[in-house]
Design an enzyme around this catalytic site. Sequence first.
Site, PDB file in Angstrom:
ATOM      1  N   CYS A 112       0.815  -1.223   0.000  1.00 20.34           N
ATOM      2  CA  CYS A 112       0.000   0.000   0.000  1.00 20.34           C
ATOM      3  C   CYS A 112       0.847   1.271   0.000  1.00 20.34           C
ATOM      4  O   CYS A 112       0.324   2.360  -0.230  1.00 20.34           O
ATOM      5  CB  CYS A 112      -0.959  -0.011   1.171  1.00 20.34           C
ATOM      6  N   HIS A 250      -3.405   6.982   2.148  1.00 17.08           N
ATOM      7  CA  HIS A 250      -3.817   5.648   1.704  1.00 17.08           C
ATOM      8  C   HIS A 250      -5.175   5.351   2.337  1.00 17.08           C
ATOM      9  O   HIS A 250      -5.399   5.636   3.518  1.00 17.08           O
ATOM     10  CB  HIS A 250      -2.772   4.628   2.155  1.00 17.08           C
ATOM     11  N   ASN A 280     -10.041  -0.667  -0.091  1.00 15.52           N
ATOM     12  CA  ASN A 280      -8.579  -0.549  -0.103  1.00 15.52           C
ATOM     13  C   ASN A 280      -8.030  -1.191  -1.383  1.00 15.52           C
ATOM     14  O   ASN A 280      -8.052  -2.413  -1.528  1.00 15.52           O
ATOM     15  CB  ASN A 280      -8.034  -1.257   1.153  1.00 15.52           C
TER      16      ASN A 280
HETATM   17  O1  UT7 Z   1      -3.649  -1.275   3.558  1.00 10.61           O
HETATM   18  C1  UT7 Z   1      -2.997  -1.505   4.758  1.00 10.61           C
HETATM   19  C2  UT7 Z   1      -3.422  -2.769   5.331  1.00 10.61           C
HETATM   20  N1  UT7 Z   1      -4.631  -2.819   6.078  1.00 10.61           N
HETATM   21  C3  UT7 Z   1      -5.009  -1.992   7.046  1.00 10.61           C
HETATM   22  O2  UT7 Z   1      -4.554  -0.925   7.262  1.00 10.61           O
HETATM   23  C4  UT7 Z   1      -6.087  -2.513   7.945  1.00 10.61           C
HETATM   24  C5  UT7 Z   1      -5.846  -2.108   9.377  1.00 10.61           C
HETATM   25  N2  UT7 Z   1      -6.824  -2.692  10.301  1.00 10.61           N
HETATM   26  C6  UT7 Z   1      -8.123  -2.344  10.287  1.00 10.61           C
HETATM   27  O3  UT7 Z   1      -8.571  -1.530   9.512  1.00 10.61           O
HETATM   28  C7  UT7 Z   1      -9.033  -2.967  11.355  1.00 10.61           C
HETATM   29  O4  UT7 Z   1      -8.254  -3.623  12.313  1.00 10.61           O
HETATM   30  C8  UT7 Z   1     -10.059  -3.968  10.723  1.00 10.61           C
HETATM   31  C9  UT7 Z   1     -11.097  -3.212   9.905  1.00 10.61           C
HETATM   32  C10 UT7 Z   1      -9.355  -4.993   9.887  1.00 10.61           C
HETATM   33  C11 UT7 Z   1     -10.807  -4.695  11.868  1.00 10.61           C
HETATM   34  O5  UT7 Z   1     -11.441  -3.745  12.723  1.00 10.61           O
HETATM   35  P1  UT7 Z   1     -11.417  -3.946  14.298  1.00 10.61           P
HETATM   36  O6  UT7 Z   1     -12.182  -2.839  14.891  1.00 10.61           O
HETATM   37  O7  UT7 Z   1      -9.967  -4.112  14.700  1.00 10.61           O
HETATM   38  O8  UT7 Z   1     -12.240  -5.268  14.462  1.00 10.61           O
HETATM   39  P2  UT7 Z   1     -11.786  -6.633  15.157  1.00 10.61           P
HETATM   40  O9  UT7 Z   1     -10.783  -7.342  14.315  1.00 10.61           O
HETATM   41  O10 UT7 Z   1     -11.438  -6.343  16.586  1.00 10.61           O
HETATM   42  O11 UT7 Z   1     -13.118  -7.450  15.131  1.00 10.61           O
HETATM   43  C12 UT7 Z   1     -14.218  -7.113  16.011  1.00 10.61           C
HETATM   44  C13 UT7 Z   1     -15.291  -8.151  15.857  1.00 10.61           C
HETATM   45  C14 UT7 Z   1     -14.792  -9.601  16.008  1.00 10.61           C
HETATM   46  O12 UT7 Z   1     -15.798 -10.324  16.673  1.00 10.61           O
HETATM   47  P3  UT7 Z   1     -15.652 -10.671  18.235  1.00 10.61           P
HETATM   48  O13 UT7 Z   1     -14.374 -11.455  18.362  1.00 10.61           O
HETATM   49  O14 UT7 Z   1     -15.581  -9.333  18.926  1.00 10.61           O
HETATM   50  O15 UT7 Z   1     -16.903 -11.450  18.536  1.00 10.61           O
HETATM   51  C15 UT7 Z   1     -14.682 -10.081  14.588  1.00 10.61           C
HETATM   52  O16 UT7 Z   1     -14.820 -11.475  14.468  1.00 10.61           O
HETATM   53  O17 UT7 Z   1     -15.867  -8.079  14.553  1.00 10.61           O
HETATM   54  C16 UT7 Z   1     -15.846  -9.374  13.942  1.00 10.61           C
HETATM   55  N3  UT7 Z   1     -15.686  -9.200  12.514  1.00 10.61           N
HETATM   56  C17 UT7 Z   1     -16.715  -8.981  11.680  1.00 10.61           C
HETATM   57  N4  UT7 Z   1     -18.037  -8.908  11.886  1.00 10.61           N
HETATM   58  C18 UT7 Z   1     -18.812  -8.658  10.825  1.00 10.61           C
HETATM   59  C19 UT7 Z   1     -14.523  -9.160  11.798  1.00 10.61           C
HETATM   60  N5  UT7 Z   1     -14.804  -8.942  10.497  1.00 10.61           N
HETATM   61  C20 UT7 Z   1     -16.138  -8.826  10.402  1.00 10.61           C
HETATM   62  C21 UT7 Z   1     -17.004  -8.591   9.337  1.00 10.61           C
HETATM   63  N6  UT7 Z   1     -18.337  -8.508   9.577  1.00 10.61           N
HETATM   64  N7  UT7 Z   1     -16.576  -8.421   8.072  1.00 10.61           N
END
Ligand code: UT7
Length: 323
Positions: A112, A250, A280
């Site tokens: 990225c 980005h 993204n």
């Molecule tokens: O381009 C550079 C590379 N990428 C990035 O910069 C991405 C950087 N990271 C992020 O943007 C965020 O960490 C994410 C968007 C990937 C995730 O957001 P988060 O607020 O850190 O969510 P999380 O991983 O803590 O997940 C929270 C909950 C989990 O459930 P539990 O364990 O709390 O019950 C996940 O299983 O949300 C769940 N979850 C979803 N639920 C519905 C994860 N993905 C999804 C989904 N739909 N697509």
Amino acid sequence: MYSSRIVYTGSYVPERIVTNDELSKIVDTNDEWISSRTGIKKRHVSEGENASDLATKTANAIIERGNINPLDIELIIVATVSSDYSTPSTACVVQANIGAKNAVAFDITAACSGFVYALSVADKFIKTGVYKNVMVIGTEVLSKLTDWTDRTTCVLFGDGSAGAFVERSESGGIIAEDIGSDGKKGMSLTVNHILASNVFNGMEKEAPSCINMDGKAVFQFATRQVPKSINKIIEETKISIDDIKYVVPHQANYRIIEVISRKTGIPMDKFYINIENYANTSSATIPIALDEMVQAGMLERGDKILITGFGGGLTWGSMLIEW
Ligand code: UT7
């Protein structure tokens, strides 16, 4: 020493749009989760076009806009993590497709941050007088590397391509940069791991793997490293925040941009954000944004803008540019 100035931009994204609602039919997710956690509403997905096809359409858009003779193009740099082949490079495929037979062409991989890295390389070739112009393109077909059963990653990415034609100039252009890498954190975002299997070592040949990401680790990295990178440029150049017209970050997550805004003191209304429409697209997010801004008449010669990328590697890169 010469300066490198972006003189034309162009972009191309596949026609097919996939909304959050459509994704919720294939994995356990919903529009509310995706929009509130990331800012993404939809993404473009390839119906068969590969990274070089998108990049060729971007290159042709730039050529048309700038009325450029392909034979005059001296260097083509393509940033991508989703190239059609390991070789030929996507840049070489584009070179052939657009008939730029006098150009040198190669790819770089910085995920990225790829567009910023490619622009940095282009800048060095121009500043040292080696080339007078460079076509820089970021292109990605991430949909072919996506695990469409993994809701934690498949909702985040999209396909797209965009680029810039950079020319030698007497002033302005790229004023300052800060690029960096932290390979120790590299395993928090991997794509396409290919094992060293061969007929002599008995290792099983496995299918290359998809995008694999520790989202929280990358989020933490981005929100720590990018503000530092921007602040470093601001300190070095002594530019005041008032004099920065736009920041073009980005587009990985709206919440990451909010943290960058808070930590740098740059107001949110200076950040150009279009993540809702594209998700993204890795190396393509920044040039897609730049091209949209140019088409909307938002950039005038002399404006100072900051671009900043971060991602796989892990890598980061920021630049202060006089448009
Ligand atoms: O381009 C550079 C590379 N990428 C990035 O910069 C991405 C950087 N990271 C992020 O943007 C965020 O960490 C994410 C968007 C990937 C995730 O957001 P988060 O607020 O850190 O969510 P999380 O991983 O803590 O997940 C929270 C909950 C989990 O459930 P539990 O364990 O709390 O019950 C996940 O299983 O949300 C769940 N979850 C979803 N639920 C519905 C994860 N993905 C999804 C989904 N739909 N697509």
